[in-house]
Design an enzyme around this catalytic site. Structure first.
Site, PDB file in Angstrom:
ATOM      1  N   ARG A  10       0.854  -1.172   0.000  1.00 40.32           N
ATOM      2  CA  ARG A  10       0.000   0.000   0.000  1.00 40.32           C
ATOM      3  C   ARG A  10       0.897   1.231   0.000  1.00 40.32           C
ATOM      4  O   ARG A  10       2.105   1.115   0.082  1.00 40.32           O
ATOM      5  CB  ARG A  10      -0.956  -0.016   1.206  1.00 40.32           C
ATOM      6  CG  ARG A  10      -0.254  -0.531   2.459  1.00 40.32           C
ATOM      7  CD  ARG A  10      -0.584   0.141   3.706  1.00 40.32           C
ATOM      8  NE  ARG A  10      -0.442   1.574   3.605  1.00 40.32           N
ATOM      9  CZ  ARG A  10       0.706   2.247   3.751  1.00 40.32           C
ATOM     10  NH1 ARG A  10       1.862   1.631   3.982  1.00 40.32           N
ATOM     11  NH2 ARG A  10       0.741   3.570   3.660  1.00 40.32           N
ATOM     12  N   GLY A  11       0.258   2.407  -0.098  1.00 40.79           N
ATOM     13  CA  GLY A  11       1.048   3.617  -0.260  1.00 40.79           C
ATOM     14  C   GLY A  11       1.208   3.861  -1.757  1.00 40.79           C
ATOM     15  O   GLY A  11       1.557   2.938  -2.510  1.00 40.79           O
ATOM     16  N   ALA A  12       0.943   5.102  -2.174  1.00 41.45           N
ATOM     17  CA  ALA A  12       0.836   5.385  -3.606  1.00 41.45           C
ATOM     18  C   ALA A  12       2.053   4.939  -4.433  1.00 41.45           C
ATOM     19  O   ALA A  12       1.899   4.209  -5.421  1.00 41.45           O
ATOM     20  CB  ALA A  12       0.546   6.872  -3.792  1.00 41.45           C
TER      21      ALA A  12
ATOM     22  N   ARG B 231      -7.120  -0.312  -7.157  1.00 37.54           N
ATOM     23  CA  ARG B 231      -7.446   0.759  -6.192  1.00 37.54           C
ATOM     24  C   ARG B 231      -7.591   2.076  -6.968  1.00 37.54           C
ATOM     25  O   ARG B 231      -6.809   2.335  -7.881  1.00 37.54           O
ATOM     26  CB  ARG B 231      -6.364   0.881  -5.101  1.00 37.54           C
ATOM     27  CG  ARG B 231      -6.333  -0.355  -4.188  1.00 37.54           C
ATOM     28  CD  ARG B 231      -5.517  -0.112  -2.944  1.00 37.54           C
ATOM     29  NE  ARG B 231      -6.186   0.834  -2.059  1.00 37.54           N
ATOM     30  CZ  ARG B 231      -5.592   1.374  -0.984  1.00 37.54           C
ATOM     31  NH1 ARG B 231      -4.337   1.083  -0.704  1.00 37.54           N
ATOM     32  NH2 ARG B 231      -6.250   2.209  -0.209  1.00 37.54           N
TER      33      ARG B 231
ATOM     34  N   GLN C 156      -2.639   2.749   9.620  1.00 33.14           N
ATOM     35  CA  GLN C 156      -1.331   2.815   8.951  1.00 33.14           C
ATOM     36  C   GLN C 156      -0.278   3.515   9.817  1.00 33.14           C
ATOM     37  O   GLN C 156       0.917   3.354   9.599  1.00 33.14           O
ATOM     38  CB  GLN C 156      -1.459   3.556   7.610  1.00 33.14           C
ATOM     39  CG  GLN C 156      -2.142   2.763   6.517  1.00 33.14           C
ATOM     40  CD  GLN C 156      -3.627   3.028   6.463  1.00 33.14           C
ATOM     41  OE1 GLN C 156      -4.253   3.376   7.459  1.00 33.14           O
ATOM     42  NE2 GLN C 156      -4.207   2.852   5.295  1.00 33.14           N
TER      43      GLN C 156
ATOM     44  N   ASP D  92      -1.684  10.851  -2.417  1.00 35.08           N
ATOM     45  CA  ASP D  92      -2.065   9.808  -3.372  1.00 35.08           C
ATOM     46  C   ASP D  92      -2.318  10.382  -4.754  1.00 35.08           C
ATOM     47  O   ASP D  92      -2.238   9.676  -5.763  1.00 35.08           O
ATOM     48  CB  ASP D  92      -3.296   9.048  -2.878  1.00 35.08           C
ATOM     49  CG  ASP D  92      -2.901   8.157  -1.716  1.00 35.08           C
ATOM     50  OD1 ASP D  92      -2.806   8.668  -0.579  1.00 35.08           O
ATOM     51  OD2 ASP D  92      -2.624   6.970  -1.966  1.00 35.08           O
TER      52      ASP D  92
ATOM     53  N   ASN E 160      -5.109  12.646   0.050  1.00 38.25           N
ATOM     54  CA  ASN E 160      -4.287  11.774   0.895  1.00 38.25           C
ATOM     55  C   ASN E 160      -5.224  11.063   1.876  1.00 38.25           C
ATOM     56  O   ASN E 160      -6.447  11.284   1.872  1.00 38.25           O
ATOM     57  CB  ASN E 160      -3.203  12.586   1.628  1.00 38.25           C
ATOM     58  CG  ASN E 160      -2.171  11.685   2.293  1.00 38.25           C
ATOM     59  OD1 ASN E 160      -1.644  10.770   1.667  1.00 38.25           O
ATOM     60  ND2 ASN E 160      -1.887  11.918   3.558  1.00 38.25           N
ATOM     61  N   LYS E 161      -4.655  10.222   2.705  1.00 36.12           N
ATOM     62  CA  LYS E 161      -5.438   9.416   3.644  1.00 36.12           C
ATOM     63  C   LYS E 161      -6.446  10.253   4.419  1.00 36.12           C
ATOM     64  O   LYS E 161      -6.133  11.360   4.854  1.00 36.12           O
ATOM     65  CB  LYS E 161      -4.457   8.722   4.598  1.00 36.12           C
ATOM     66  CG  LYS E 161      -5.076   7.817   5.641  1.00 36.12           C
ATOM     67  CD  LYS E 161      -5.986   6.770   5.033  1.00 36.12           C
ATOM     68  CE  LYS E 161      -5.318   5.906   3.982  1.00 36.12           C
ATOM     69  NZ  LYS E 161      -6.276   5.096   3.194  1.00 36.12           N
TER      70      LYS E 161
HETATM   71  O1  MRU Z   1      -4.662   3.342   1.832  1.00 39.46           O
HETATM   72  P1  MRU Z   1      -3.164   3.491   1.806  1.00 39.46           P
HETATM   73  O2  MRU Z   1      -2.503   2.946   3.022  1.00 39.46           O
HETATM   74  O3  MRU Z   1      -2.563   2.973   0.521  1.00 39.46           O
HETATM   75  O4  MRU Z   1      -2.959   5.063   1.830  1.00 39.46           O
HETATM   76  C1  MRU Z   1      -1.650   5.567   1.859  1.00 39.46           C
HETATM   77  C2  MRU Z   1      -1.610   7.034   1.983  1.00 39.46           C
HETATM   78  O5  MRU Z   1      -2.611   7.716   2.020  1.00 39.46           O
HETATM   79  C3  MRU Z   1      -0.247   7.676   1.962  1.00 39.46           C
HETATM   80  O6  MRU Z   1      -0.225   8.812   2.775  1.00 39.46           O
HETATM   81  C4  MRU Z   1       0.076   8.088   0.521  1.00 39.46           C
HETATM   82  O7  MRU Z   1      -0.093   7.005  -0.341  1.00 39.46           O
HETATM   83  C5  MRU Z   1       1.440   8.612   0.385  1.00 39.46           C
HETATM   84  S1  MRU Z   1       2.605   7.309   0.501  1.00 39.46           S
HETATM   85  C6  MRU Z   1       4.163   7.836   0.245  1.00 39.46           C
END
Ligand code: MRU
Length: 358
Positions: A53-55, A90, A200, A240, A250-251
């Site tokens: 996970r994470g963009a 996603r 997270q 993201d 973002n999250k």
């Molecule tokens: O749902 P996730 O855990 O994939 O969401 C991740 C985030 O929102 C991060 O802050 C974002 O992807 C930046 S990661 C360098």
């Protein structure tokens, strides 16, 4: 960055084999488990289930997913179908589509027989570039942070979600300046926001602990108080997707931190590489926001007293819940965006990336 003292990436190809390995992020922080991805389906499942996970890491995994798919069939149909499957995993992180578009552009003009080795090469290049870009984000971010240490000789950073090395191939985005500050000998401490419902923030705490960076986990709702009390020098988050006008997805919960930071006059920084920019998206209102299943709110997961995985239902099955996974912070709340090319105001991104069409 380090796991038990050993430099480790979040994803890697097993040498000379058509296999990729990842750290299973659904097992952290309780267990450190390596998983093997040997097919397109494995890669798509890893992204969908948030084992990765994470963009940036989603994009990096998708690139390897294309290579895994082409091991079986590499004709035009197979390439298009692999890209469609991975692209549907996603919706919010644009890095996924960026990586898939790059793979398509590189592979489609090639002879079918040449595609699979070229896919492995291009996926490796995407992964290596991610590492270099995030390292550069750290250096540029450090320049913004240094003056903030003058207030009381140390640096208190607040972050949200996990935008550390686990969310990228290495170094992280939001945490890269933190690691750079730590390496520079600055007394840096991190407020780690739990990030309900997927928590997270616990991944952030895990990776900071592995690296020895002082940190404190807080409930998401404590952020406003800490900001108001002057206990935070800067908020740094990842992204993201960043729209052409500088709005940032973002999250979920990021927006509330930006509001509180503005009220407290605390700088609010967003760190992201080129692969997170979406200039085809005019503003944040056009960014698709992932809606996730309600059980993420209804059921809590952790370990029981014996250290075994355990779940606790906190809401009945039929309780109505809404679970948007991201939110949008308007550009006006963002003090600066930190990229691999330097930092700028959110509405100045096109100056750093003049080659990107708007
Ligand atoms: O749902 P996730 O855990 O994939 O969401 C991740 C985030 O929102 C991060 O802050 C974002 O992807 C930046 S990661 C360098």
């Amino acid at each position: 960055m380090k796991v038990n003292g050993t430099p480790t990436r979040s994803i890697w190809r097993v040498e000379a084999q058509p296999v990729v390995e990842i750290i299973d992020q659904t097992a952290l922080p309780h267990a450190y488990r390596i998983l093997r991805l040997a097919s397109l389906e494995d890669a798509a499942h890893a992204i969908r289930s948030m084992q990765v996970r994470g963009a940036p890491l989603i994009g990096a995994t998708a690139a390897y997913g294309v290579a895994l798919a082409l091991e079986r069939h590499a004709d035009d149909g197979a390439l298009a179908s692999a890209i469609a499957t991975l692209g549907a995993t996603r919706p919010t992180a644009v890095n996924l589509h960026w990586a898939l578009a790059r793979m398509r552009q590189h592979l489609a003009p090639l002879q079918v027989a040449a595609r699979c080795p070229a896919a492995w090469q291009e996926a490796a290049a995407i992964n290596d570039e991610d590492v270099a870009q995030n390292r550069a984000i750290g250096e540029h971010g450090l320049e913004l942070l240094k003056p903030l240490t003058e207030k009381h000789g140390r640096l208190d950073i607040m972050t949200h979600c996990n935008a550390g090395w686990l969310a990228t191939v290495d170094h992280g985005t939001a945490l890269s300046p933190v690691y750079a500050a730590f390496a520079a000998g600055i007394d840096v401490r991190v407020w780690v926001s739990e990030t309900r419902p997927r928590n997270q923030g616990l991944l952030t705490a895990w990776e900071l602990k592995q690296h020895g960076v002082p940190h404190t986990v807080i409930a998401d709702n404590a952020a406003g108080l800490l900001l108001a009390r002057g206990e935070v020098d800067a908020v740094i988050v990842g992204a993201d997707r960043i729209a052409a006008n500088g709005d940032v997805a973002n999250k979920v919960g990021t927006y509330l931190k930006a509001l509180a930071a503005r009220e407290a006059r605390v700088p609010f920084f967003v760190a992201a590489p080129r692969s997170t920019l979406d200039f085809d998206c005019a503003s944040g209102g056009h960014i698709p926001i992932e809606e996730r299943e309600g059980d993420e709110l209804r059921v809590l997961h952790g370990r029981n007293g014996e250290g075994q995985p355990a779940s606790v239902r906190q809401l009945p099955e039929n309780e109505a819940v809404a679970n948007p996974a991201f939110d949008v912070t308007p550009a006006r709340f963002v003090s600066a965006i930190i990229t691999e090319r330097g930092s700028c105001a959110p509405d100045q991104l096109h100056m750093l990336y003049p080659e990107m069409k708007q």
